[in-house]
Design a protein around this motif. Structure first.
Motif, PDB file in Angstrom:
ATOM      1  N   SER A 238       0.840  -1.286   0.132  1.00  0.00           N
ATOM      2  CA  SER A 238      -0.062  -0.141   0.045  1.00  0.00           C
ATOM      3  C   SER A 238       0.807   1.327   0.106  1.00  0.00           C
ATOM      4  O   SER A 238       0.578   2.344  -0.391  1.00  0.00           O
ATOM      5  N   GLU A 239       2.080   1.220   0.861  1.00  0.00           N
ATOM      6  CA  GLU A 239       2.852   2.593   0.739  1.00  0.00           C
ATOM      7  C   GLU A 239       3.649   2.544  -0.500  1.00  0.00           C
ATOM      8  O   GLU A 239       3.757   3.778  -0.970  1.00  0.00           O
ATOM      9  N   ARG A 240       3.946   1.408  -1.310  1.00  0.00           N
ATOM     10  CA  ARG A 240       4.661   1.699  -2.890  1.00  0.00           C
ATOM     11  C   ARG A 240       3.607   2.210  -3.763  1.00  0.00           C
ATOM     12  O   ARG A 240       4.094   3.231  -4.413  1.00  0.00           O
ATOM     13  N   ILE A 241       2.255   1.684  -3.662  1.00  0.00           N
ATOM     14  CA  ILE A 241       1.386   2.128  -4.671  1.00  0.00           C
ATOM     15  C   ILE A 241       1.174   3.559  -4.488  1.00  0.00           C
ATOM     16  O   ILE A 241       1.220   4.571  -5.175  1.00  0.00           O
ATOM     17  N   SER A 242       0.903   4.012  -3.101  1.00  0.00           N
ATOM     18  CA  SER A 242       0.809   5.360  -2.761  1.00  0.00           C
ATOM     19  C   SER A 242       2.051   6.308  -2.932  1.00  0.00           C
ATOM     20  O   SER A 242       1.724   7.624  -3.761  1.00  0.00           O
ATOM     21  N   LYS A 243       3.156   5.847  -2.824  1.00  0.00           N
ATOM     22  CA  LYS A 243       4.348   6.554  -3.369  1.00  0.00           C
ATOM     23  C   LYS A 243       4.366   6.867  -4.986  1.00  0.00           C
ATOM     24  O   LYS A 243       4.717   7.912  -5.226  1.00  0.00           O
ATOM     25  N   ASN A 244       3.873   5.992  -5.403  1.00  0.00           N
ATOM     26  CA  ASN A 244       4.058   5.723  -6.994  1.00  0.00           C
ATOM     27  C   ASN A 244       3.140   6.875  -7.426  1.00  0.00           C
ATOM     28  O   ASN A 244       2.902   7.481  -8.712  1.00  0.00           O
ATOM     29  N   LEU A 245       1.952   7.308  -6.663  1.00  0.00           N
ATOM     30  CA  LEU A 245       0.767   8.124  -6.912  1.00  0.00           C
ATOM     31  C   LEU A 245       1.212   9.414  -6.411  1.00  0.00           C
ATOM     32  O   LEU A 245       0.384  10.514  -6.595  1.00  0.00           O
ATOM     33  N   GLY A 246       2.170   9.592  -5.977  1.00  0.00           N
ATOM     34  CA  GLY A 246       2.802  11.024  -5.555  1.00  0.00           C
ATOM     35  C   GLY A 246       2.610  11.367  -4.120  1.00  0.00           C
ATOM     36  O   GLY A 246       3.088  12.518  -3.664  1.00  0.00           O
ATOM     37  N   TYR A 247       2.254  10.234  -3.210  1.00  0.00           N
ATOM     38  CA  TYR A 247       2.073  10.525  -1.822  1.00  0.00           C
ATOM     39  C   TYR A 247       3.287  10.593  -1.034  1.00  0.00           C
ATOM     40  O   TYR A 247       4.027   9.752  -1.338  1.00  0.00           O
ATOM     41  N   THR A 248       3.345  11.625  -0.361  1.00  0.00           N
ATOM     42  CA  THR A 248       4.476  11.589   0.681  1.00  0.00           C
ATOM     43  C   THR A 248       3.814  11.853   2.259  1.00  0.00           C
ATOM     44  O   THR A 248       2.880  12.704   2.390  1.00  0.00           O
ATOM     45  N   LYS A 249       4.460  11.180   3.184  1.00  0.00           N
ATOM     46  CA  LYS A 249       3.970  11.342   4.464  1.00  0.00           C
ATOM     47  C   LYS A 249       4.445  12.819   5.065  1.00  0.00           C
ATOM     48  O   LYS A 249       5.329  13.326   4.975  1.00  0.00           O
ATOM     49  N   SER A 250       3.409  13.464   5.632  1.00  0.00           N
ATOM     50  CA  SER A 250       3.468  14.678   6.208  1.00  0.00           C
ATOM     51  C   SER A 250       4.009  14.686   7.562  1.00  0.00           C
ATOM     52  O   SER A 250       4.099  13.827   8.141  1.00  0.00           O
TER      53      SER A 250
END
Length: 250
Positions: A238-250
């Motif tokens: 889930s973290e890898r998919i999110s990262k690929n979509l541009g997500y970065t933890k605030s």
């Protein structure tokens, strides 16, 4: 609106996408061979919904109402295409069924389902809708969406008892969601299908919004002994998919 009118609306959108400077009602009607009176009525209806906007010279352009729709469509396409390879890898690692779902009003919709050859057969099908309160994927949405959105969705739930384990009260659900928020994933413990145990995690986009959920589902007797390792694999994907979509933890 009739089917014919719907086709005309789509033709207007496609035409104006090729004329970013805008067109008059007459130019639209001529280009599409439509009566000018009905073209005017359609254009005015679309303007009221902000799907079209009028310029100072009585030309019509695509409006801001289409931005959210287009953005949502792109998110849906991106998350599916970005997630497919990762889900297939996850399925092979855990040797169970894996899912991806998105939110549709107050229910989840399955957009991907990958079954391992020993997987338990579930009633879930791609495109089918399921309630949020009694599924792992649904409870992941209720856990990681904004509080305002979560509260609205919970009010829309009917809380029907499906199995002996189904939660049927708002207070019990909220307590579960509190725990899931702390641990980073949600659980369905035979709440929607007897014998089925599910682990689910959120997927976020570049705007820090939850746009999908992924899960591992299998028979409880097989899932529990492997729970810790499956959770780590699920969260990693889930973290890898999110990262690929541009997500970065605030």
């Amino acid at each position: 609106m009739s089917v014919k009118s719907a086709v005309r609306v789509m033709e207007i959108f496609e035409l104006l996408s090729e004329h970013l400077e805008g067109l008059t009602v007459k130019e639209i009607s001529v280009s599409l061979s439509l009566p000018q009176s009905s073209t005017f009525n359609l254009v005015q209806t679309l303007c009221r919904g902000s799907y079209l906007t009028q310029t100072g010279v009585k030309k019509y352009k695509l409006g801001p109402g289409l931005i959210h729709i287009g953005s949502s469509a792109m998110d849906g396409l991106n998350v599916h295409s970005e997630g497919e390879a990762h889900l297939r890898e996850l399925m092979k690692e855990v040797q169970e069924t894996v899912f991806m779902a998105v939110l549709s009003e107050d229910k989840l919709v399955y957009v991907s389902k990958l079954e391992y050859n020993r997987s338990i057969r579930t009633g879930a099908k791609i495109g089918s809708k399921m309630p949020l309160y009694c599924t792992g994927l649904g409870k992941a949405f209720l856990t990681f969406l904004s509080e305002q959105k979560r509260d609205h969705l919970i009010e829309e739930q009917d809380f029907n008892k499906i199995t002996e384990n189904t939660i049927t009260s708002k207070s019990a659900l909220l307590e579960q969601l509190r725990i899931y928020s702390e641990q980073g994933y949600a659980i369905d413990d035979e709440e929607n299908e007897e014998g089925l145990y599910c682990l689910a995690a959120p997927v976020f986009n570049a705007r820090q919004e939850m746009i999908a959920a992924i899960s591992i589902a299998g028979p409880k007797f097989r899932m529990l002994p492997n729970k810790e390792s499956n959770v780590q694999r699920l969260l990693s994907v889930s973290e890898r998919i999110s990262k690929n979509l541009g997500y970065t933890k605030s």
